[in-house]
Design a protein around this motif. Structure first.
Motif, PDB file in Angstrom:
ATOM      1  N   GLY A  77     -20.266  -1.731 -14.680  1.00 41.88           N
ATOM      2  CA  GLY A  77     -20.146  -2.089 -16.092  1.00 41.88           C
ATOM      3  C   GLY A  77     -18.827  -1.652 -16.689  1.00 41.88           C
ATOM      4  O   GLY A  77     -18.179  -2.393 -17.434  1.00 41.88           O
ATOM      5  N   LEU A  78     -18.388  -0.449 -16.361  1.00 42.37           N
ATOM      6  CA  LEU A  78     -17.132   0.063 -16.909  1.00 42.37           C
ATOM      7  C   LEU A  78     -15.934  -0.669 -16.307  1.00 42.37           C
ATOM      8  O   LEU A  78     -14.989  -1.040 -17.025  1.00 42.37           O
ATOM      9  CB  LEU A  78     -17.027   1.566 -16.643  1.00 42.37           C
ATOM     10  N   ILE A  79     -15.975  -0.903 -15.001  1.00 42.77           N
ATOM     11  CA  ILE A  79     -14.881  -1.638 -14.358  1.00 42.77           C
ATOM     12  C   ILE A  79     -14.812  -3.066 -14.900  1.00 42.77           C
ATOM     13  O   ILE A  79     -13.735  -3.582 -15.207  1.00 42.77           O
ATOM     14  CB  ILE A  79     -15.075  -1.640 -12.836  1.00 42.77           C
ATOM     15  N   GLY A  80     -15.975  -3.703 -15.046  1.00 37.27           N
ATOM     16  CA  GLY A  80     -16.000  -5.054 -15.592  1.00 37.27           C
ATOM     17  C   GLY A  80     -15.497  -5.115 -17.018  1.00 37.27           C
ATOM     18  O   GLY A  80     -14.788  -6.055 -17.404  1.00 37.27           O
ATOM     19  N   ALA A  81     -15.855  -4.112 -17.834  1.00 37.73           N
ATOM     20  CA  ALA A  81     -15.371  -4.073 -19.216  1.00 37.73           C
ATOM     21  C   ALA A  81     -13.857  -3.967 -19.248  1.00 37.73           C
ATOM     22  O   ALA A  81     -13.182  -4.582 -20.090  1.00 37.73           O
ATOM     23  CB  ALA A  81     -16.014  -2.898 -19.962  1.00 37.73           C
ATOM     24  N   ALA A  82     -13.293  -3.173 -18.334  1.00 34.98           N
ATOM     25  CA  ALA A  82     -11.838  -3.047 -18.253  1.00 34.98           C
ATOM     26  C   ALA A  82     -11.197  -4.387 -17.893  1.00 34.98           C
ATOM     27  O   ALA A  82     -10.211  -4.809 -18.516  1.00 34.98           O
ATOM     28  CB  ALA A  82     -11.479  -1.985 -17.220  1.00 34.98           C
ATOM     29  N   LEU A  83     -11.764  -5.061 -16.897  1.00 31.40           N
ATOM     30  CA  LEU A  83     -11.213  -6.343 -16.469  1.00 31.40           C
ATOM     31  C   LEU A  83     -11.383  -7.417 -17.544  1.00 31.40           C
ATOM     32  O   LEU A  83     -10.498  -8.260 -17.737  1.00 31.40           O
ATOM     33  CB  LEU A  83     -11.891  -6.781 -15.172  1.00 31.40           C
ATOM     34  N   ALA A  84     -12.508  -7.392 -18.258  1.00 35.36           N
ATOM     35  CA  ALA A  84     -12.717  -8.345 -19.348  1.00 35.36           C
ATOM     36  C   ALA A  84     -11.711  -8.119 -20.463  1.00 35.36           C
ATOM     37  O   ALA A  84     -11.149  -9.072 -21.021  1.00 35.36           O
ATOM     38  CB  ALA A  84     -14.143  -8.221 -19.881  1.00 35.36           C
ATOM     39  N   GLY A  85     -11.486  -6.847 -20.806  1.00 34.22           N
ATOM     40  CA  GLY A  85     -10.501  -6.540 -21.840  1.00 34.22           C
ATOM     41  C   GLY A  85      -9.115  -7.028 -21.475  1.00 34.22           C
ATOM     42  O   GLY A  85      -8.383  -7.553 -22.321  1.00 34.22           O
ATOM     43  N   ARG A  86      -8.763  -6.896 -20.207  1.00 39.02           N
ATOM     44  CA  ARG A  86      -7.456  -7.383 -19.762  1.00 39.02           C
ATOM     45  C   ARG A  86      -7.377  -8.907 -19.818  1.00 39.02           C
ATOM     46  O   ARG A  86      -6.354  -9.482 -20.198  1.00 39.02           O
ATOM     47  CB  ARG A  86      -7.183  -6.913 -18.330  1.00 39.02           C
ATOM     48  N   ALA A  87      -8.486  -9.584 -19.454  1.00 39.50           N
ATOM     49  CA  ALA A  87      -8.483 -11.046 -19.407  1.00 39.50           C
ATOM     50  C   ALA A  87      -8.566 -11.681 -20.787  1.00 39.50           C
ATOM     51  O   ALA A  87      -8.104 -12.807 -20.993  1.00 39.50           O
ATOM     52  CB  ALA A  87      -9.644 -11.534 -18.547  1.00 39.50           C
ATOM     53  N   GLY A  88      -9.203 -10.992 -21.742  1.00 37.92           N
ATOM     54  CA  GLY A  88      -9.350 -11.545 -23.085  1.00 37.92           C
ATOM     55  C   GLY A  88     -10.610 -12.371 -23.247  1.00 37.92           C
ATOM     56  O   GLY A  88     -11.537 -12.287 -22.435  1.00 37.92           O
ATOM     57  N   LYS A  89     -10.653 -13.191 -24.260  1.00 36.11           N
ATOM     58  CA  LYS A  89     -11.866 -13.915 -24.623  1.00 36.11           C
ATOM     59  C   LYS A  89     -12.364 -14.845 -23.514  1.00 36.11           C
ATOM     60  O   LYS A  89     -13.561 -15.157 -23.456  1.00 36.11           O
ATOM     61  CB  LYS A  89     -11.634 -14.718 -25.905  1.00 36.11           C
ATOM     62  N   GLU A  90     -11.477 -15.299 -22.670  1.00 37.91           N
ATOM     63  CA  GLU A  90     -11.867 -16.221 -21.585  1.00 37.91           C
ATOM     64  C   GLU A  90     -12.169 -15.479 -20.286  1.00 37.91           C
ATOM     65  O   GLU A  90     -12.000 -16.021 -19.201  1.00 37.91           O
ATOM     66  CB  GLU A  90     -10.757 -17.251 -21.360  1.00 37.91           C
TER      67      GLU A  90
END
Length: 291
Positions: free
Chosen positions: A273-286
């Motif tokens: 969950g934490l790693i995914g949140a980091a990657l989502a934040g880097r990728a942005g809304k998409e």
């Protein structure tokens, strides 16, 4: 590289870390209690931003239904229901997602599903979270709640329940706790340990939720034709003892061309969950568009 404040917000705990581009360098901090109100949630995020220094984006995983940057239904944190997280932090790009979908992002980008275009993830703990990767995109659905396999049912006599689905009631950690009590064990963790230790009674009891998982998963595999099914959460620890009956039930309900499906553990366990949140934040809304 964008500096991301990653937040994995659970029903009872919160984890946070600063991500600068290297998943391997991402600290896995100890959990702290989840905020108990909207004001305390905002205050805690602001405090973490101050501690972290220059933050350029925010990635958040939450245990519930999300549409865009709006929390629609967060059963264990109802103060977030209807809240637009982006509006709480103006000027800071926010990527928000359901925790299972966010965990799948971690596994697809850096974990056990890396290189895959199609996969299913089941996060089995106290309840069952789930997510689907289809043709390189994590599926959200019309209202953010696609592929909620905890609500799958393989029992026509079941009458349903308002807050949890059939599969969650018969194959999640709560179901294992109830089975453990039948042979005098404290909880599902003890049941898993006993089964792994060779105790026949524990192994026999674990076959029941495993067969139910396999039977319900067959419908999902037939519909989606994934390359693999990933098991994360607490039940991933028991995959060595539940995989045989799960696979037997799964394959029995599938046509021959789908019987090569692999069932494997996720790579990141509780850190997904934490790693995914980091990657989502880097990728942005998409962030759901993986490739």
């Amino acid at each position: 590289m964008t500096r991301v404040l990653a937040i994995d917000l659970g029903g009872t705990n919160l984890r946070a870390a600063v991500f600068t581009g290297d998943v391997g360098a991402l600290d896995m901090p100890s959990r702290e209690p989840a905020p108990a109100s909207l004001d305390s949630f905002v205050a805690r995020i602001q405090a973490l931003r101050t501690e972290a220094g220059a933050i350029e984006a925010l990635g958040i995983a939450v245990p519930g239904l999300v549409e865009g940057a709006v929390c629609r239904w967060i059963p264990n944190l109802p103060f977030l229901d209807g809240v637009d997280i982006q509006a709480l932090f103006p000027g800071l790009p926010v990527a928000l997602g359901n925790d299972a979908q966010i965990a799948l992002l971690a596994e697809v980008v850096e974990g056990a599903a890396k290189g895959m275009s199609d996969a299913i993830l089941l996060a089995i703990g106290t309840g069952i979270g789930s997510a689907v990767l289809a043709n390189g995109r994590i599926v959200a659905g019309a209202h953010g709640g696609a592929c909620s396999f905890g609500w799958a049912c393989a029992d026509i006599k079941d009458h349903g329940e308002e807050r949890s689905g059939w599969l969650e009631r018969v194959a999640s950690g709560r179901a294992l706790d109830a089975l453990a009590a039948q042979i005098g064990l404290a909880d599902g963790r003890q049941l898993i340990a006993a089964a792994q230790g060779g105790e026949l009674a524990a192994q026999t009891l674990l076959e029941v939720p495993a067969r139910r998982l396999g039977t319900a998963l067959a419908g999902a595999v037939a519909l989606l034709d994934p390359q693999a099914v990933l098991i994360s959460g607490g039940l991933a620890e028991a995959l060595d003892v539940i995989r045989p009956p799960l696979l037997a039930a799964l394959l029995r309900q599938l046509p021959s061309h789908l019987r090569g499906i692999e069932v494997r553990s996720g790579r990141f366990g509780p850190g997904a969950g934490l790693i995914g949140a980091a990657l989502a934040g880097r990728a942005g809304k998409e962030w759901r568009q993986v490739r």
